[in-house]
Design a protein around this motif. Structure first.
Motif, PDB file in Angstrom:
ATOM      1  N   GLU A   1      10.927  -0.158 -12.673  1.00 18.99           N
ATOM      2  CA  GLU A   1      10.316   0.094 -11.367  1.00 18.99           C
ATOM      3  C   GLU A   1       9.610  -1.126 -10.794  1.00 18.99           C
ATOM      4  OE1 GLU A   1       7.599   3.352 -11.760  1.00 18.99           O
ATOM      5  OE2 GLU A   1       9.202   4.806 -12.043  1.00 18.99           O
ATOM      6  N   VAL A   2       9.658  -1.212  -9.478  1.00 19.69           N
ATOM      7  CA  VAL A   2       8.921  -2.202  -8.692  1.00 19.69           C
ATOM      8  C   VAL A   2       8.386  -1.441  -7.486  1.00 19.69           C
ATOM      9  CG1 VAL A   2       9.087  -4.411  -7.478  1.00 19.69           C
ATOM     10  CG2 VAL A   2      10.598  -3.971  -9.381  1.00 19.69           C
ATOM     11  N   THR A   3       7.340  -1.941  -6.853  1.00 17.64           N
ATOM     12  CA  THR A   3       6.836  -1.282  -5.652  1.00 17.64           C
ATOM     13  C   THR A   3       6.888  -2.233  -4.465  1.00 17.64           C
ATOM     14  OG1 THR A   3       4.552  -1.878  -6.104  1.00 17.64           O
ATOM     15  CG2 THR A   3       5.297   0.254  -6.917  1.00 17.64           C
ATOM     16  N   ILE A   4       6.912  -1.623  -3.293  1.00 17.73           N
ATOM     17  CA  ILE A   4       6.860  -2.361  -2.037  1.00 17.73           C
ATOM     18  C   ILE A   4       6.074  -1.490  -1.058  1.00 17.73           C
ATOM     19  CG2 ILE A   4       8.989  -1.405  -1.046  1.00 17.73           C
ATOM     20  CD1 ILE A   4       9.633  -4.295  -0.079  1.00 17.73           C
ATOM     21  N   VAL A   5       5.452  -2.114  -0.082  1.00 19.26           N
ATOM     22  CA  VAL A   5       4.717  -1.357   0.927  1.00 19.26           C
ATOM     23  C   VAL A   5       5.506  -1.437   2.230  1.00 19.26           C
ATOM     24  CG1 VAL A   5       2.555  -1.125   2.204  1.00 19.26           C
ATOM     25  CG2 VAL A   5       2.517  -1.808  -0.213  1.00 19.26           C
ATOM     26  N   LEU A   6       5.989  -0.259   2.669  1.00 16.44           N
ATOM     27  CA  LEU A   6       6.739  -0.134   3.922  1.00 16.44           C
ATOM     28  C   LEU A   6       5.905   0.670   4.904  1.00 16.44           C
ATOM     29  CD1 LEU A   6      10.330   0.877   2.723  1.00 16.44           C
ATOM     30  CD2 LEU A   6       9.497  -1.400   3.307  1.00 16.44           C
ATOM     31  N   ASN A   7       5.684   0.107   6.071  1.00 16.09           N
ATOM     32  CA  ASN A   7       4.911   0.794   7.110  1.00 16.09           C
ATOM     33  C   ASN A   7       3.592   1.330   6.563  1.00 16.09           C
ATOM     34  OD1 ASN A   7       6.974   0.326   9.006  1.00 16.09           O
ATOM     35  ND2 ASN A   7       8.070   2.144   8.314  1.00 16.09           N
ATOM     36  N   GLY A   8       2.957   0.548   5.702  1.00 21.98           N
ATOM     37  CA  GLY A   8       1.655   0.907   5.155  1.00 21.98           C
ATOM     38  C   GLY A   8       1.690   1.872   3.984  1.00 21.98           C
ATOM     39  N   GLU A   9       2.872   2.312   3.563  1.00 16.96           N
ATOM     40  CA  GLU A   9       2.980   3.255   2.450  1.00 16.96           C
ATOM     41  C   GLU A   9       3.662   2.610   1.252  1.00 16.96           C
ATOM     42  OE1 GLU A   9       4.658   7.066   3.350  1.00 16.96           O
ATOM     43  OE2 GLU A   9       3.676   7.148   5.304  1.00 16.96           O
ATOM     44  N   ARG A  10       3.053   2.780   0.088  1.00 19.75           N
ATOM     45  CA  ARG A  10       3.608   2.244  -1.156  1.00 19.75           C
ATOM     46  C   ARG A  10       4.846   3.045  -1.544  1.00 19.75           C
ATOM     47  NH1 ARG A  10       2.754   3.706  -6.443  1.00 19.75           N
ATOM     48  NH2 ARG A  10       3.036   2.067  -7.976  1.00 19.75           N
ATOM     49  N   GLN A  11       5.934   2.337  -1.819  1.00 20.59           N
ATOM     50  CA  GLN A  11       7.186   2.968  -2.217  1.00 20.59           C
ATOM     51  C   GLN A  11       7.619   2.399  -3.569  1.00 20.59           C
ATOM     52  OE1 GLN A  11       8.601   5.371  -0.397  1.00 20.59           O
ATOM     53  NE2 GLN A  11       7.170   5.123   1.304  1.00 20.59           N
ATOM     54  N   ILE A  12       8.221   3.253  -4.388  1.00 24.18           N
ATOM     55  CA  ILE A  12       8.743   2.818  -5.683  1.00 24.18           C
ATOM     56  C   ILE A  12      10.226   2.519  -5.538  1.00 24.18           C
ATOM     57  CG2 ILE A  12       9.274   3.555  -8.049  1.00 24.18           C
ATOM     58  CD1 ILE A  12       6.672   5.176  -7.958  1.00 24.18           C
ATOM     59  N   LEU A  13      10.662   1.421  -6.125  1.00 27.10           N
ATOM     60  CA  LEU A  13      12.073   1.060  -6.169  1.00 27.10           C
ATOM     61  C   LEU A  13      12.527   1.101  -7.615  1.00 27.10           C
ATOM     62  CD1 LEU A  13      10.589  -0.874  -3.907  1.00 27.10           C
ATOM     63  CD2 LEU A  13      12.885  -1.744  -3.680  1.00 27.10           C
ATOM     64  N   LYS A  14      13.735   1.612  -7.806  1.00 31.88           N
ATOM     65  CA  LYS A  14      14.307   1.695  -9.144  1.00 31.88           C
ATOM     66  C   LYS A  14      15.819   1.777  -8.993  1.00 31.88           C
ATOM     67  CE  LYS A  14      14.120   4.524 -13.291  1.00 31.88           C
ATOM     68  NZ  LYS A  14      13.436   5.619 -13.972  1.00 31.88           N
TER      69      LYS A  14
ATOM     70  N   ALA B   1      11.520  -1.274   9.407  1.00 28.59           N
ATOM     71  CA  ALA B   1      10.228  -1.106   8.727  1.00 28.59           C
ATOM     72  C   ALA B   1       9.417  -2.396   8.729  1.00 28.59           C
ATOM     73  CB  ALA B   1      10.445  -0.647   7.289  1.00 28.59           C
ATOM     74  N   ASP B   2       8.111  -2.211   8.704  1.00 32.38           N
ATOM     75  CA  ASP B   2       7.190  -3.320   8.501  1.00 32.38           C
ATOM     76  C   ASP B   2       6.974  -3.456   7.001  1.00 32.38           C
ATOM     77  OD1 ASP B   2       5.196  -5.308   8.983  1.00 32.38           O
ATOM     78  OD2 ASP B   2       3.664  -3.771   8.671  1.00 32.38           O
ATOM     79  N   ILE B   3       7.440  -4.565   6.440  1.00 29.54           N
ATOM     80  CA  ILE B   3       7.290  -4.815   5.008  1.00 29.54           C
ATOM     81  C   ILE B   3       6.040  -5.661   4.806  1.00 29.54           C
ATOM     82  CG2 ILE B   3       8.301  -5.917   2.974  1.00 29.54           C
ATOM     83  CD1 ILE B   3      11.069  -5.351   4.226  1.00 29.54           C
ATOM     84  N   GLU B   4       5.087  -5.104   4.072  1.00 29.50           N
ATOM     85  CA  GLU B   4       3.861  -5.859   3.798  1.00 29.50           C
ATOM     86  C   GLU B   4       4.222  -7.134   3.047  1.00 29.50           C
ATOM     87  OE1 GLU B   4       0.382  -4.972   0.830  1.00 29.50           O
ATOM     88  OE2 GLU B   4       0.105  -3.782   2.663  1.00 29.50           O
ATOM     89  N   GLY B   5       3.848  -8.271   3.573  1.00 23.13           N
ATOM     90  CA  GLY B   5       4.179  -9.553   2.965  1.00 23.13           C
ATOM     91  C   GLY B   5       5.444 -10.163   3.554  1.00 23.13           C
ATOM     92  N   GLY B   6       6.103  -9.425   4.441  1.00 22.79           N
ATOM     93  CA  GLY B   6       7.267  -9.949   5.155  1.00 22.79           C
ATOM     94  C   GLY B   6       8.462 -10.240   4.251  1.00 22.79           C
ATOM     95  N   MET B   7       9.329 -11.095   4.754  1.00 22.51           N
ATOM     96  CA  MET B   7      10.558 -11.427   4.036  1.00 22.51           C
ATOM     97  C   MET B   7      10.283 -12.090   2.682  1.00 22.51           C
ATOM     98  SD  MET B   7      13.659 -10.857   4.207  1.00 22.51           S
ATOM     99  CE  MET B   7      15.272 -11.368   3.698  1.00 22.51           C
ATOM    100  N   PRO B   8       9.281 -12.963   2.564  1.00 26.85           N
ATOM    101  CA  PRO B   8       9.019 -13.532   1.233  1.00 26.85           C
ATOM    102  C   PRO B   8       8.730 -12.452   0.185  1.00 26.85           C
ATOM    103  CG  PRO B   8       7.881 -14.824   2.892  1.00 26.85           C
ATOM    104  CD  PRO B   8       8.428 -13.600   3.596  1.00 26.85           C
TER     105      PRO B   8
END
Length: 107
Positions: free
Chosen positions: A10-23, A81-88
């Protein structure tokens, strides 16, 4: 923020202000393979290792990981979506997702 359970890939990312889990699950990997039709997962991994990935590679990988994590959004929603931290940050998350999915974590 690159949290998540490394033992389950698992890894997480914040999309539109909400934490999402990726797997990357078997289903999301199959979807990813279909999306990169003429390519293989090995060549995708090689592009990331060599730093020759495309934005399309990043988006497809994030979408597969999000779906594997239970996200119900569409590719269009991810693109908008707005990705917290942008493309990097998106690139870091995609690379870490590959690493955690295909390498054994060090304990």
């Amino acid at each position: 923020m690159l949290e998540g359970n490394p033992f389950t890939g698992e890894v997480t990312i914040v999309l539109n202000g909400e934490r999402q889990i990726l797997k990357l699950t078997l289903g999301s990997l199959a979807e990813l393979e279909a999306a990169i039709a003429e390519d293989s997962l090995v060549s995708l991994i090689e592009r990331f290792e060599a730093g020759r990935f495309t934005t399309k590679d990043v988006i497809r990988l994030l979408l597969a990981g999000l779906r594997g994590g239970g996200w119900q959004g569409t590719g269009r929603k991810l693109l908008d979506a707005d990705i917290e931290g942008g493309m990097p940050q998106a690139i870091r998350v995609a690379a870490l997702l590959l690493t955690r999915s295909f390498a054994m974590p060090v304990t």
